[in-house]
Design an enzyme around this catalytic site. Structure first.
Site, mmCIF file in Angstrom:
data_model
loop_
_atom_site.group_PDB
_atom_site.id
_atom_site.type_symbol
_atom_site.label_atom_id
_atom_site.label_comp_id
_atom_site.label_asym_id
_atom_site.label_seq_id
_atom_site.Cartn_x
_atom_site.Cartn_y
_atom_site.Cartn_z
ATOM 1 N N CYS A 1 -18.862 -53.159 74.011
ATOM 2 C CA CYS A 1 -17.728 -53.320 73.091
ATOM 3 C C CYS A 1 -17.871 -52.512 71.809
ATOM 4 O O CYS A 1 -17.071 -52.668 70.885
ATOM 5 C CB CYS A 1 -17.560 -54.793 72.731
ATOM 6 S SG CYS A 1 -16.844 -55.733 74.061
ATOM 7 N N ASP A 2 -18.892 -51.680 71.705
ATOM 8 C CA ASP A 2 -19.123 -50.938 70.471
ATOM 9 C C ASP A 2 -18.439 -49.579 70.516
ATOM 10 O O ASP A 2 -18.499 -48.881 71.529
ATOM 11 C CB ASP A 2 -20.642 -50.761 70.284
ATOM 12 C CG ASP A 2 -20.970 -50.139 68.939
ATOM 13 O OD1 ASP A 2 -20.041 -49.867 68.155
ATOM 14 O OD2 ASP A 2 -22.151 -49.911 68.683
#
Ligand SMILES: *Cc1c(COP(=O)(O)O)cnc(C)c1O
Length: 377
Positions: free
Chosen positions: A327-328
């Site tokens: 999710c980065d």
């Protein structure tokens, strides 16, 4: 490896998967020895610490450079078949502990093995004297790292001007300096770095000799460039220059070792990942794959290395973005990759990803490191 073999392995084992071809490791080792016949290779285990790789290189004749006590034990465990009485000689011939900074506990644990360890400052010398008095020493010099992909000279190495005093100081406290070492920076394509470093090491050894200290081992470190692409200057050229300088600068009886990491393993591995998502953003196609910069592609961050992605599928290439599975936002593999139109579940692959890749994989977001499959063991 053919693309057919890669796909078959990915089908059998699932993705993400890193495939390590031990034929390539043996070929790289043989090339190193052929071009630098006077140099014993101590494989820098940190580049890829898979036990299978340690064993393959051990069988091929390599020694090892370790950066921590766990790496030291990893090598030690993987040579268990040697008779016990050969073990001690084994340590000297086979392992150099080349991290110049060592925690006290590590020195205490290493002492019983009478290891060869590096140092580059007086505080470290005090620690070694106190906690590992049976160690032999290698002085690490600071040498130019100009143009290397990964630079190390701001973190390690004593200035040549301090070398004589650090050598004296060691002998004064009953330690023995066995070697002078350096590292020109990783993926060094500026061969002048090696030439300068060899000249600096020769001067330091000459100075020590004039003060009555014979140092008989020269450790020329790592940095030997892997052939990531056709622009990397050939290793044979570098070897020619190293051989010429060695002949010119050092007596024939000097023992020479090197610590190649990347050179042995970078070109030996390919990773295969799967497209798990697809979107259009700002008119550009974005693919999401089941690997990431926190996993096999960690070298993009830590090693400043690029890994072009390829598709097995044929088709007209278009510019696209490729993102990792986490999710980065940092987890971006490329904003300008050229790939044909891919669908969910299509496979992609990246070559030359054997060094500083899954070695620094994390479990970020709960995703485990890629599976590793060894072939041609
Ligand atoms: C990392 C390292 C190596 C290996 O470097 P490569 O560039 O991968 O060859 C060798 N010696 C030391 C001391 C290192 O820290």
């Amino acid at each position: 490896m053919t693309t057919r073999q890669l796909q078959a392995i990915a089908r059998e084992h699932g993705t993400p998967v890193v495939i390590v071809d031990h034929d390539v490791i043996r070929r790289n080792y043989a090339a190193f020895r052929r071009h630098l016949p006077r140099v014993q290779a101590y494989y820098a285990v940190k580049a890829n610490p898979a036990p299978e790789i340690v064993q393959t290189l051990y069988k091929a004749g390599a020694s090892f450079d370790v950066a921590s006590f766990p790496e030291f034990m990893l090598v030690h465990e993987n040579i268990r078949h040697l008779p016990a009485k050969e073990r001690q000689d084994f340590i000297w011939d086979k392992i150099v502990y080349a991290n110049p900074i060592k925690p006290r506990e590590t020195l205490e644990a290493l002492n019983q093995y009478k290891p060869l360890v590096t140092y580059d400052n007086a505080e470290e010398l005090k620690k070694i004297r106190k906690y590992a008095p049976s160690a032999g020493l290698a002085l690490r010099l600071r040498v130019p790292n100009t143009g290397s992909m990964v630079e190390l000279s701001s973190k390690f190495g004593c200035d040549p001007g301090e070398a004589a005093e650090l050598i004296e100081r060691a002998f004064r406290t009953d330690l023995v300096v066995e070697a002078v070492s350096f590292h020109v920076g990783s993926q060094c394509t500026n061969f002048d770095n090696f030439v300068q470093a060899l000249n600096m090491a020769a001067a330091v050894m000459q100075e020590a000799r004039s003060r009555g200290h014979e140092i008989n081992i020269l450790d020329i470190g790592g940095g030997f460039p892997a052939a990531y692409n056709p622009h990397v200057p050939p290793f044979g050229e570098l070897a020619k220059r190293i051989n010429a300088e060695i002949r010119r600068l050092f007596p024939a009886k000097i023992e020479i070792l090197a610590e190649p990491g990347r050179f042995f393993v970078a070109t030996a591995a390919t990773c295969v990942a799967r497209v798990i998502g697809k979107a259009k953003r700002d008119g550009k196609t974005c693919y999401y794959i089941d690997d990431s910069v926190y996993h096999t592609f960690s070298g993009m961050i830590f090693d400043h290395c690029l890994y072009p992605l390829k598709a097995f599928k044929r088709g007209r290439n278009e510019i696209c973005s490729v993102f990792g599975q986490t999710c980065d936002g940092l987890d971006t593999l490329s904003q300008s990759e050229e790939l044909p139109n891919l669908e969910i579940d299509d496979l992609v692959y990246a070559e030359n990803i054997g060094a500083y890749s899954n070695a620094s994989s994390t479990w970020f977001n709960g995703f485990p490191p890629a599976k590793v499959v060894h072939v041609n063991l």
